[in-house]
Design a protein around this motif. Structure first.
Motif, mmCIF file in Angstrom:
data_model
loop_
_atom_site.group_PDB
_atom_site.id
_atom_site.type_symbol
_atom_site.label_atom_id
_atom_site.label_comp_id
_atom_site.label_asym_id
_atom_site.label_seq_id
_atom_site.Cartn_x
_atom_site.Cartn_y
_atom_site.Cartn_z
ATOM 1 N N LEU A 76 -46.906 4.021 2.533
ATOM 2 C CA LEU A 76 -47.240 5.423 2.757
ATOM 3 C C LEU A 76 -46.155 6.112 3.586
ATOM 4 N N GLU A 77 -45.702 5.491 4.641
ATOM 5 C CA GLU A 77 -44.668 6.106 5.482
ATOM 6 C C GLU A 77 -43.362 6.281 4.702
ATOM 7 N N ASP A 78 -43.042 5.312 3.832
ATOM 8 C CA ASP A 78 -41.820 5.427 3.026
ATOM 9 C C ASP A 78 -41.901 6.557 2.008
ATOM 10 N N ALA A 79 -43.128 6.975 1.666
ATOM 11 C CA ALA A 79 -43.288 8.065 0.700
ATOM 12 C C ALA A 79 -42.603 9.337 1.175
ATOM 13 N N PHE A 80 -42.589 9.576 2.478
ATOM 14 C CA PHE A 80 -41.986 10.791 3.010
ATOM 15 C C PHE A 80 -40.474 10.831 2.794
ATOM 16 N N LYS A 81 -39.871 9.670 2.516
ATOM 17 C CA LYS A 81 -38.425 9.610 2.300
ATOM 18 C C LYS A 81 -38.013 10.187 0.951
ATOM 19 N N ILE A 82 -38.943 10.211 -0.010
ATOM 20 C CA ILE A 82 -38.548 10.604 -1.361
ATOM 21 C C ILE A 82 -39.095 11.960 -1.777
ATOM 22 N N VAL A 83 -39.928 12.578 -0.942
ATOM 23 C CA VAL A 83 -40.531 13.862 -1.300
ATOM 24 C C VAL A 83 -39.691 15.001 -0.723
ATOM 25 N N ARG A 84 -39.454 16.000 -1.529
ATOM 26 C CA ARG A 84 -38.645 17.153 -1.110
ATOM 27 C C ARG A 84 -39.382 17.963 -0.056
ATOM 28 N N PRO A 85 -38.667 18.739 0.767
ATOM 29 C CA PRO A 85 -39.327 19.649 1.699
ATOM 30 C C PRO A 85 -40.264 20.598 0.955
ATOM 31 N N GLY A 86 -41.466 20.760 1.475
ATOM 32 C CA GLY A 86 -42.468 21.598 0.817
ATOM 33 C C GLY A 86 -43.357 20.834 -0.142
ATOM 34 N N LEU A 130 -55.322 6.514 6.218
ATOM 35 C CA LEU A 130 -56.280 7.026 7.183
ATOM 36 C C LEU A 130 -56.379 8.549 7.087
ATOM 37 N N PRO A 131 -57.575 9.094 7.320
ATOM 38 C CA PRO A 131 -57.694 10.550 7.392
ATOM 39 C C PRO A 131 -56.967 11.068 8.623
ATOM 40 N N ASN A 132 -56.515 12.313 8.561
ATOM 41 C CA ASN A 132 -55.956 12.946 9.753
ATOM 42 C C ASN A 132 -56.966 13.961 10.291
ATOM 43 N N ALA A 133 -56.610 14.603 11.406
ATOM 44 C CA ALA A 133 -57.544 15.542 12.026
ATOM 45 C C ALA A 133 -57.858 16.712 11.105
ATOM 46 N N PHE A 165 -55.305 10.661 16.452
ATOM 47 C CA PHE A 165 -54.565 9.645 17.212
ATOM 48 C C PHE A 165 -54.067 8.544 16.281
ATOM 49 N N ALA A 166 -54.935 8.109 15.356
ATOM 50 C CA ALA A 166 -54.567 7.010 14.460
ATOM 51 C C ALA A 166 -53.459 7.392 13.491
ATOM 52 N N THR A 167 -53.348 8.689 13.185
ATOM 53 C CA THR A 167 -52.352 9.136 12.201
ATOM 54 C C THR A 167 -51.225 9.941 12.846
ATOM 55 N N ARG A 168 -50.999 9.741 14.133
ATOM 56 C CA ARG A 168 -49.980 10.523 14.823
ATOM 57 C C ARG A 168 -48.586 10.316 14.235
ATOM 58 N N ASN A 169 -48.311 9.091 13.752
ATOM 59 C CA ASN A 169 -46.997 8.850 13.132
ATOM 60 C C ASN A 169 -46.840 9.661 11.846
ATOM 61 N N LEU A 170 -47.931 9.793 11.088
ATOM 62 C CA LEU A 170 -47.873 10.584 9.862
ATOM 63 C C LEU A 170 -47.692 12.073 10.184
ATOM 64 N N THR A 171 -48.322 12.522 11.259
ATOM 65 C CA THR A 171 -48.150 13.914 11.670
ATOM 66 C C THR A 171 -46.697 14.190 12.052
ATOM 67 N N LYS A 172 -46.074 13.230 12.726
ATOM 68 C CA LYS A 172 -44.652 13.369 13.077
ATOM 69 C C LYS A 172 -43.792 13.427 11.814
#
Length: 341
Positions: free
Chosen positions: A218-228, A237-240, A258-265
């Motif tokens: 899941l975290e690696d997914a952000f590497k391949i998706v364009r801005p927007g 995990l769900p986020n707030a 709290f559990a998804t703070r890395n995804l929020t970053k």
């Protein structure tokens, strides 16, 4: 009726017991279940893995989606009649499809596709709705969009590929080399062997990704998706933000955040939106899927059909992660395709 029951979370296997047929509400249809599919959420629920989102009273009958025949209708039911062959995904607070009968709201079902067997139809509701809501409702995929789908040969993947291709997307997916031919036959344009290749090192500039794995994938997914772009996840995990949308209490939203703070970053760093999808039952969307199936746009992919009294072996096989497509429980041989369409 016979049903697969657990008496406590983390019970190794359900027990087949004789229980009362469910009581109908005025908007309900009573269905004799012909087939039901096994989904990862069934095992997560049994093991207590979703207690932050869903907490069930025990004893509990397992199972989330089904196909079957209407045997009775409530006083307010106008859409169905006795003898109709239907398929559906029950509401999360009314699960219990690993049984011979279920009472379900008429709004959560649709007529069974006429060109599918009961077993094939039972493979569709949960994964079909999840895929449709991710790709159509959240991503709003348009012709030419680039969509990456994790686990293309799994229960979600085989439907998601077909739905994305029908909307005109360019689709990449991951699977093992043994399943390349299958996902290509479903329409995948680019296939990556997850055992030998890191998708985040060979893909870039994607509009959307449907993640079915969670964790590092899941975290690696952000590497391949364009801005927007968007990352839609069904296994992490769900986020707030999810909590607000679903009316979750504040303390749970704080825990999600709290559990998804890395995804929020990662969202802020990449300008990519993260959405946790908790699929909603919808008879209206099942009707859309039925029409796509009857036009031969969507096809079922079934790994195997297992008799209800062998549910232990079916759940064990599901947990192994080796299934290609769906695992189906067959409840009864009373109905066949010709008799119920």
């Amino acid at each position: 009726m016979k049903a697969a029951v657990i008496d406590a979370y983390k019970q190794p296997m359900p027990v087949l017991k004789q229980v009362e047929i469910p009581t109908m509400r005025s908007n309900d249809v009573l269905v004799q279940i012909v087939a039901a599919s096994i989904n990862p959420i069934d095992i997560k629920t049994k093991d207590g893995g979703l207690r932050m989102l869903l907490k069930y009273e025990m004893p509990m009958i397992m199972g989330s989606d089904f196909s079957g025949v209407v045997t009775a209708v409530g006083d307010s039911v106008t859409s169905y009649q006795v003898g109709d062959a239907i398929y559906g995904r029950v509401q999360k607070n009314r699960i219990g499809t690993f049984a011979e009968f279920i009472a379900v709201d008429q709004a959560d079902v649709a007529l069974k596709p006429t060109n599918m067997t009961f077993e094939e139809a039972a493979s569709i509701p949960l994964v079909g709705l999840t895929s449709y809501q991710a790709i159509h409702d959240i991503m709003k995929v348009r012709p030419g969009d680039k969509v990456m789908i994790q686990g293309g040969s799994g229960g979600i993947g085989v439907l998601a590929i077909q739905i994305a291709k029908n909307l005109g997307a360019y689709v990449a997916t991951t699977t093992s080399a043994d399943n390349f031919a299958l996902v290509q036959s479903l329409g995948a344009d680019e296939v990556i062997d997850f055992r030998t290749t890191d998708f985040s090192e060979v893909l870039s500039g994607y509009d959307f990704i449907l993640d079915t794995r969670g964790g590092k994938t899941l975290e690696d997914a952000f590497k391949i998706v364009r801005p927007g772009g968007k990352v839609v996840n069904i296994a992490g995990l769900p986020n707030a933000r999810f909590g607000r949308e679903y009316g979750v209490p504040l303390w749970k939203r704080m825990a999600f955040g709290f559990a998804t703070r890395n995804l929020t970053k990662l969202e802020k760093k990449t300008d990519v939106t993260y959405t946790f999808l908790f699929m909603k039952p919808s008879g209206a969307e099942l009707e859309i899927l039925r029409q796509l199936i009857e036009r031969d746009v969507i096809h079922a992919v079934i790994d195997r059909v297992i008799p209800f009294d062998q549910i232990d072996s079916a759940l064990t096989y599901s947990r192994s992660g080796k299934a290609t497509g769906k695992i189906i429980l067959k409840m009864t041989n009373q109905y066949n395709q010709e008799a119920a369409v």
